[in-house]
Design a protein around this motif. Structure first.
Motif, mmCIF file in Angstrom:
data_model
loop_
_atom_site.group_PDB
_atom_site.id
_atom_site.type_symbol
_atom_site.label_atom_id
_atom_site.label_comp_id
_atom_site.label_asym_id
_atom_site.label_seq_id
_atom_site.Cartn_x
_atom_site.Cartn_y
_atom_site.Cartn_z
ATOM 1 N N TYR A 22 -2.385 -6.400 -6.195
ATOM 2 C CA TYR A 22 -1.786 -5.566 -5.159
ATOM 3 C C TYR A 22 -2.720 -5.439 -3.963
ATOM 4 O O TYR A 22 -3.933 -5.399 -4.105
ATOM 5 N N ALA A 23 -2.109 -5.341 -2.782
ATOM 6 C CA ALA A 23 -2.823 -5.002 -1.551
ATOM 7 C C ALA A 23 -2.319 -3.646 -1.104
ATOM 8 O O ALA A 23 -1.404 -3.075 -1.700
ATOM 9 N N GLN A 24 -2.903 -3.147 -0.034
ATOM 10 C CA GLN A 24 -2.500 -1.847 0.482
ATOM 11 C C GLN A 24 -1.739 -2.036 1.791
ATOM 12 O O GLN A 24 -2.033 -2.938 2.566
ATOM 13 N N SER A 25 -0.753 -1.200 2.012
ATOM 14 C CA SER A 25 0.032 -1.263 3.238
ATOM 15 C C SER A 25 0.448 0.144 3.639
ATOM 16 O O SER A 25 0.451 1.058 2.826
ATOM 17 N N ARG A 26 0.806 0.269 4.884
ATOM 18 C CA ARG A 26 1.288 1.552 5.402
ATOM 19 C C ARG A 26 2.802 1.462 5.506
ATOM 20 O O ARG A 26 3.342 0.495 6.019
ATOM 21 N N VAL A 27 3.478 2.469 4.995
ATOM 22 C CA VAL A 27 4.938 2.513 5.098
ATOM 23 C C VAL A 27 5.350 3.845 5.691
ATOM 24 O O VAL A 27 4.655 4.853 5.549
ATOM 25 N N ARG A 28 6.493 3.844 6.370
ATOM 26 C CA ARG A 28 7.010 5.071 6.970
ATOM 27 C C ARG A 28 7.973 5.713 5.993
ATOM 28 O O ARG A 28 8.884 5.077 5.503
#
Length: 147
Positions: A22-28
């Protein structure tokens, strides 16, 4: 040269015994609402949501059995870990070590940029050659301007 720090978390392996990376991401978090003004173009008003960090599954990697056991020994009693992974075109993804100094994996854009470098086969030698070529060109330009 190129490594990526991925998150691994329970259950660690999928039903085909591949390690889930897994990687990290920004979600709204929040929804878009259509304007209630009868606009034909379908403009939207953005709901005042908020950004949160989320884990994004990037790869399911085949890992040799001895490395699977090594990982399970390292993460025993933990729900997750950050693992540094390298990639070899001949053998695939390999686990380098557990990153105990980190609490988050690489961000998804870093992962994608690193994977692009891997796909383009960019290595240290190529980067150094490009830097030297640029330096020589810059020197020539500077000499030209002073003449």
């Amino acid at each position: 040269i190129h490594t990526i720090d991925f998150l691994v978390k329970e259950p660690f392996f999928d039903d085909q015994n591949r390690l889930q990376l897994y990687a990290q991401s920004r979600v709204r978090v929040g929804e878009d609402r259509r304007r209630d003004r009868g606009d034909r173009d379908g403009d939207r008003d953005r709901d005042r949501g908020r950004d949160v960090m989320a884990d994004v599954m990037v790869r399911a990697a085949d890992i040799p059995e001895e490395k699977q056991q090594w990982l399970l020994d390292q993460v025993r009693g933990k729900q997750f870990a950050i693992v540094e992974c390298g990639y070899d075109p001949e053998t695939g993804w390999n686990l380098k070590n557990i990153r105990t100094d980190k609490i988050a994996p690489n961000y998804i854009t870093i992962v994608m940029q690193t994977m692009e470098c891997l796909a383009d086969n960019v290595n240290k030698k190529i980067v150094v050659q490009a830097a030297l070529k640029y330096r020589d060109f810059a020197k020539q330009q500077a000499a030209y301007k002073t003449n």
